[in-house]
Design a protein around this motif. Structure first.
Motif, PDB file in Angstrom:
ATOM      1  N   GLU A   1      -1.469  25.474 -39.913  1.00 38.01           N
ATOM      2  CA  GLU A   1      -0.408  26.235 -39.257  1.00 38.01           C
ATOM      3  C   GLU A   1      -0.400  27.727 -39.609  1.00 38.01           C
ATOM      4  OE1 GLU A   1       3.020  23.578 -39.156  1.00 38.01           O
ATOM      5  OE2 GLU A   1       4.241  25.371 -38.867  1.00 38.01           O
ATOM      6  N   SER A   2      -1.171  28.120 -40.626  1.00 38.71           N
ATOM      7  CA  SER A   2      -1.146  29.512 -41.100  1.00 38.71           C
ATOM      8  C   SER A   2      -1.774  30.444 -40.066  1.00 38.71           C
ATOM      9  CB  SER A   2      -1.929  29.597 -42.408  1.00 38.71           C
ATOM     10  OG  SER A   2      -3.240  29.104 -42.204  1.00 38.71           O
TER      11      SER A   2
ATOM     12  N   HIS B   1      -6.390  29.988 -50.447  1.00 40.11           N
ATOM     13  CA  HIS B   1      -6.059  29.594 -49.073  1.00 40.11           C
ATOM     14  C   HIS B   1      -6.851  30.354 -47.996  1.00 40.11           C
ATOM     15  CE1 HIS B   1      -3.631  29.601 -45.354  1.00 40.11           C
ATOM     16  NE2 HIS B   1      -3.266  28.378 -45.721  1.00 40.11           N
TER      17      HIS B   1
ATOM     18  N   LYS C   1     -13.213  18.220 -43.563  1.00 46.88           N
ATOM     19  CA  LYS C   1     -12.957  19.389 -44.416  1.00 46.88           C
ATOM     20  C   LYS C   1     -14.298  20.090 -44.598  1.00 46.88           C
ATOM     21  CE  LYS C   1     -10.311  17.001 -47.494  1.00 46.88           C
ATOM     22  NZ  LYS C   1      -9.165  16.306 -46.949  1.00 46.88           N
TER      23      LYS C   1
ATOM     24  N   GLY D   1      -6.605  21.731 -37.145  1.00 46.59           N
ATOM     25  CA  GLY D   1      -5.271  21.444 -37.696  1.00 46.59           C
ATOM     26  C   GLY D   1      -4.957  22.436 -38.795  1.00 46.59           C
TER      27      GLY D   1
ATOM     28  N   ASN E   1       1.935  20.414 -36.269  1.00 44.48           N
ATOM     29  CA  ASN E   1       2.735  19.427 -37.007  1.00 44.48           C
ATOM     30  C   ASN E   1       4.050  19.187 -36.265  1.00 44.48           C
ATOM     31  OD1 ASN E   1       1.104  19.050 -39.490  1.00 44.48           O
ATOM     32  ND2 ASN E   1       1.475  21.247 -39.712  1.00 44.48           N
TER      33      ASN E   1
ATOM     34  N   TYR F   1     -10.369  29.598 -45.242  1.00 44.28           N
ATOM     35  CA  TYR F   1     -10.509  29.813 -43.792  1.00 44.28           C
ATOM     36  C   TYR F   1     -11.698  30.715 -43.473  1.00 44.28           C
ATOM     37  CZ  TYR F   1      -6.453  27.111 -42.482  1.00 44.28           C
ATOM     38  OH  TYR F   1      -5.595  26.063 -42.249  1.00 44.28           O
TER      39      TYR F   1
ATOM     40  N   VAL G   1       0.821  26.502 -45.320  1.00 51.58           N
ATOM     41  CA  VAL G   1       1.996  26.720 -44.462  1.00 51.58           C
ATOM     42  C   VAL G   1       2.547  25.389 -43.958  1.00 51.58           C
ATOM     43  CG1 VAL G   1       2.788  27.816 -42.318  1.00 51.58           C
ATOM     44  CG2 VAL G   1       1.265  29.047 -43.873  1.00 51.58           C
ATOM     45  N   MET G   2       1.631  24.435 -43.733  1.00 50.51           N
ATOM     46  CA  MET G   2       2.059  23.103 -43.292  1.00 50.51           C
ATOM     47  C   MET G   2       3.159  22.535 -44.199  1.00 50.51           C
ATOM     48  SD  MET G   2      -0.283  19.727 -42.780  1.00 50.51           S
ATOM     49  CE  MET G   2      -0.650  19.193 -44.425  1.00 50.51           C
TER      50      MET G   2
ATOM     51  N   VAL H   1     -10.131  20.700 -40.678  1.00 50.45           N
ATOM     52  CA  VAL H   1      -8.941  20.837 -41.544  1.00 50.45           C
ATOM     53  C   VAL H   1      -9.363  21.503 -42.847  1.00 50.45           C
ATOM     54  CG1 VAL H   1      -7.675  18.925 -40.494  1.00 50.45           C
ATOM     55  CG2 VAL H   1      -9.219  18.429 -42.353  1.00 50.45           C
TER      56      VAL H   1
ATOM     57  N   ALA I   1      -7.861  10.723 -40.028  1.00 51.18           N
ATOM     58  CA  ALA I   1      -7.694  11.797 -41.023  1.00 51.18           C
ATOM     59  C   ALA I   1      -8.767  11.659 -42.105  1.00 51.18           C
ATOM     60  CB  ALA I   1      -6.303  11.724 -41.639  1.00 51.18           C
ATOM     61  N   GLN I   2      -8.972  12.732 -42.864  1.00 46.99           N
ATOM     62  CA  GLN I   2     -10.004  12.686 -43.907  1.00 46.99           C
ATOM     63  C   GLN I   2      -9.475  13.051 -45.290  1.00 46.99           C
ATOM     64  OE1 GLN I   2     -13.085  15.722 -44.259  1.00 46.99           O
ATOM     65  NE2 GLN I   2     -14.613  14.136 -44.508  1.00 46.99           N
TER      66      GLN I   2
HETATM   67  C1  LIG Z   1      -2.595  16.985 -36.909  1.00 44.15           C
HETATM   68  C2  LIG Z   1      -3.094  17.432 -38.251  1.00 44.15           C
HETATM   69  C3  LIG Z   1      -3.998  16.650 -38.936  1.00 44.15           C
HETATM   70  C4  LIG Z   1      -4.442  17.004 -40.209  1.00 44.15           C
HETATM   71  N1  LIG Z   1      -5.328  16.189 -40.850  1.00 44.15           N
HETATM   72  C5  LIG Z   1      -5.761  16.503 -42.094  1.00 44.15           C
HETATM   73  C6  LIG Z   1      -6.707  15.668 -42.760  1.00 44.15           C
HETATM   74  O1  LIG Z   1      -7.173  14.689 -42.219  1.00 44.15           O
HETATM   75  N2  LIG Z   1      -7.078  16.021 -44.014  1.00 44.15           N
HETATM   76  C7  LIG Z   1      -6.616  17.148 -44.645  1.00 44.15           C
HETATM   77  O2  LIG Z   1      -6.995  17.395 -45.782  1.00 44.15           O
HETATM   78  N3  LIG Z   1      -5.734  17.967 -44.015  1.00 44.15           N
HETATM   79  C8  LIG Z   1      -5.301  17.680 -42.769  1.00 44.15           C
HETATM   80  N4  LIG Z   1      -4.419  18.506 -42.120  1.00 44.15           N
HETATM   81  C9  LIG Z   1      -3.942  19.713 -42.854  1.00 44.15           C
HETATM   82  C10 LIG Z   1      -4.448  21.032 -42.339  1.00 44.15           C
HETATM   83  O3  LIG Z   1      -5.710  21.049 -41.893  1.00 44.15           O
HETATM   84  C11 LIG Z   1      -4.352  22.192 -43.344  1.00 44.15           C
HETATM   85  O4  LIG Z   1      -5.171  21.939 -44.424  1.00 44.15           O
HETATM   86  C12 LIG Z   1      -2.968  22.364 -43.850  1.00 44.15           C
HETATM   87  O5  LIG Z   1      -2.140  22.479 -42.742  1.00 44.15           O
HETATM   88  C13 LIG Z   1      -2.827  23.614 -44.699  1.00 44.15           C
HETATM   89  O6  LIG Z   1      -3.238  24.740 -44.008  1.00 44.15           O
HETATM   90  P1  LIG Z   1      -2.240  25.766 -43.346  1.00 44.15           P
HETATM   91  O7  LIG Z   1      -1.746  26.663 -44.438  1.00 44.15           O
HETATM   92  O8  LIG Z   1      -3.094  26.498 -42.346  1.00 44.15           O
HETATM   93  O9  LIG Z   1      -1.137  24.997 -42.687  1.00 44.15           O
HETATM   94  C14 LIG Z   1      -3.978  18.198 -40.830  1.00 44.15           C
HETATM   95  C15 LIG Z   1      -3.066  19.009 -40.128  1.00 44.15           C
HETATM   96  C16 LIG Z   1      -2.636  18.645 -38.850  1.00 44.15           C
HETATM   97  C17 LIG Z   1      -1.667  19.534 -38.123  1.00 44.15           C
END
Ligand SMILES: Cc1cc2nc3c(=O)[nH]c(=O)nc-3n(C[C@H](O)[C@H](O)[C@H](O)COP(=O)(O)O)c2cc1C
Length: 354
Positions: free
Chosen positions: A192-193, A138, A91, A190, A210, A142, A281-282, A120, A54-55
């Motif tokens: 979920e939105s 947000h 990122k 990664g 997730n 993207y 969304v995550m 991510v 992860a970062q």
């Molecule tokens: C398996 C997985 C690994 C992720 N690893 C990172 C990470 O290393 N660093 C980070 O800032 N976000 C990480 N995320 C978060 C997502 O990239 C994203 O920023 C977060 O889900 C919010 O966006 P969303 O609204 O699309 O869900 C990860 C998500 C998933 C599902």
């Protein structure tokens, strides 16, 4: 049924220092390179297929905690290992896409064709804002990420690349050396939105989900598999925290213990959630299913007897999950237990696996 390979198993490299409680007596907090190296070498020996690094540039549990740097660790691990896939999160806003593609191609060469990126689009605000790096709204993140990945994907494929967009202007650049053993490193996404799903379907190879109940995962897979896309179908990975024991009662007792340990981390979690983008969304999913572990953790339901855990993995695999990216606590001994007890059970349920 979707025809897929696997199941394949991976382990999250312990960049955060732990995937469970920070005060677990048998799993002292340790985000060092030495630990990551030992862990990934051990995972490779045990037969794990992949590791995800992860970062973050500061630790979201608290900036006083160490956190392992992703891309230097990825290069180090690529050099020391020989078969395990190394996935480094990125990122887009942290590196210019041409520079990042060059670094990725470097690690692709060091690894002999085992390197992947996980794109991510950021949720933890302080690491960017305190660095003076803009934290856009947000959906705008993207838009930026889609332009960024369009350029990176083209360069990773060895193409001479030109691009004119809102954020980037690239004029006929080509990077050498190109990947030697395959077309390009794999691209995971990664998030979920809706825009994350479009990004995965449009430019990704694998969408990371997730940890959450099977019926949700099935719905999410349908949502992304049904989107506009060129080329081979998108594949799916699932994050999960595993607690597997001889009997279900023992596993549930371990889970109860994990919740006890987690109480001490309440202030750290408040700091983390308090600084997350409310539109991510995550975090809405995580709030619905309280769990041990990050990214859904035990909400994926891989808590139970060895047989139950193997059966649940088979059920996820049946609906399209190819890669299981796992967390444990204590990390080293549970990694070993899972390989010893669950790998053979999964193999007997699915003879082509492993
Ligand atoms: C398996 C997985 C690994 C992720 N690893 C990172 C990470 O290393 N660093 C980070 O800032 N976000 C990480 N995320 C978060 C997502 O990239 C994203 O920023 C977060 O889900 C919010 O966006 P969303 O609204 O699309 O869900 C990860 C998500 C998933 C599902």
């Amino acid at each position: 049924m979707i025809r897929i390979a696997g199941p394949r198993f991976g382990v999250w490299t312990p960049v955060y220092g732990t995937w469970g409680a920070t005060t677990h007596p048998e799993d002292p907090f340790d985000a060092s390179w030495e630990r990551a190296k030992r862990l990934v070498l051990s995972a490779e020996k045990l037969g794990y297929d992949s590791t995800l690094i992860a970062q973050h540039i500061v630790n979201p549990y608290g900036h006083e905690f160490d956190i392992l740097e992703t891309w230097t660790a990825a290069a180090g691990l690529a050099s020391l290992t020989s078969s395990i896939e190394i996935i480094a999160a990125i990122k887009p806003t942290l590196f210019h896409p041409v520079v990042l593609a060059k670094q990725a191609l470097g690690i692709e060469e060091i690894s002999g064709g085992r390197f992947s990126i996980n794109v991510v689009n950021a949720w933890y605000k302080p690491e960017l804002l305190q660095s003076g790096i803009p934290f856009a709204e947000h959906d705008e993140r993207y838009i930026y990420g889609t332009e960024w990945l369009t350029i990176v994907r083209s360069l990773l494929s060895g193409e001479k690349t030109s691009f004119e967009g809102k954020y980037f202007h690239v004029d006929g650049i080509e990077l050498n050396p190109k990947p030697k053993t395959r077309q390009r490193p794999a691209i995971y996404v990664g998030g979920e939105s809706e825009p994350a799903r479009d990004l995965a379907a449009g430019l990704g190879d694998v969408w990371f989900i997730n940890g959450q109940p099977l019926e949700n995962v099935e719905r999410l897979i349908r949502s992304v598999a049904g989107r506009k896309r060129e080329g081979v179908p998108v594949r799916f990975g699932l994050s999960a925290f595993v607690i597997a024991r001889e009997t279900e009662e023992e596993a549930q007792a371990e889970l109860a213990k994990a919740w006890e340990y987690a109480k001490a981390d309440q202030p750290l979690n408040e700091q983390l959630f308090g600084h997350a983008d409310q539109k991510a969304v995550m975090f809405q999913t995580i709030a619905k299913y309280p769990a041990i572990g990050t990214n859904g953790g035990t909400a994926a339901g891989l808590v139970g007897s060895y047989d139950q855990v193997a059966e649940r993995i088979a059920a996820f695999h049946e609906i399209g999950v190819e890669l299981f990216m796992l967390q444990f606590q204590p990390l080293e001994s549970e990694l070993e237990r899972f390989a010893r007890e669950v790998f053979p059970r999964v193999r007997s349920l699915n003879p082509v696996a492993l």
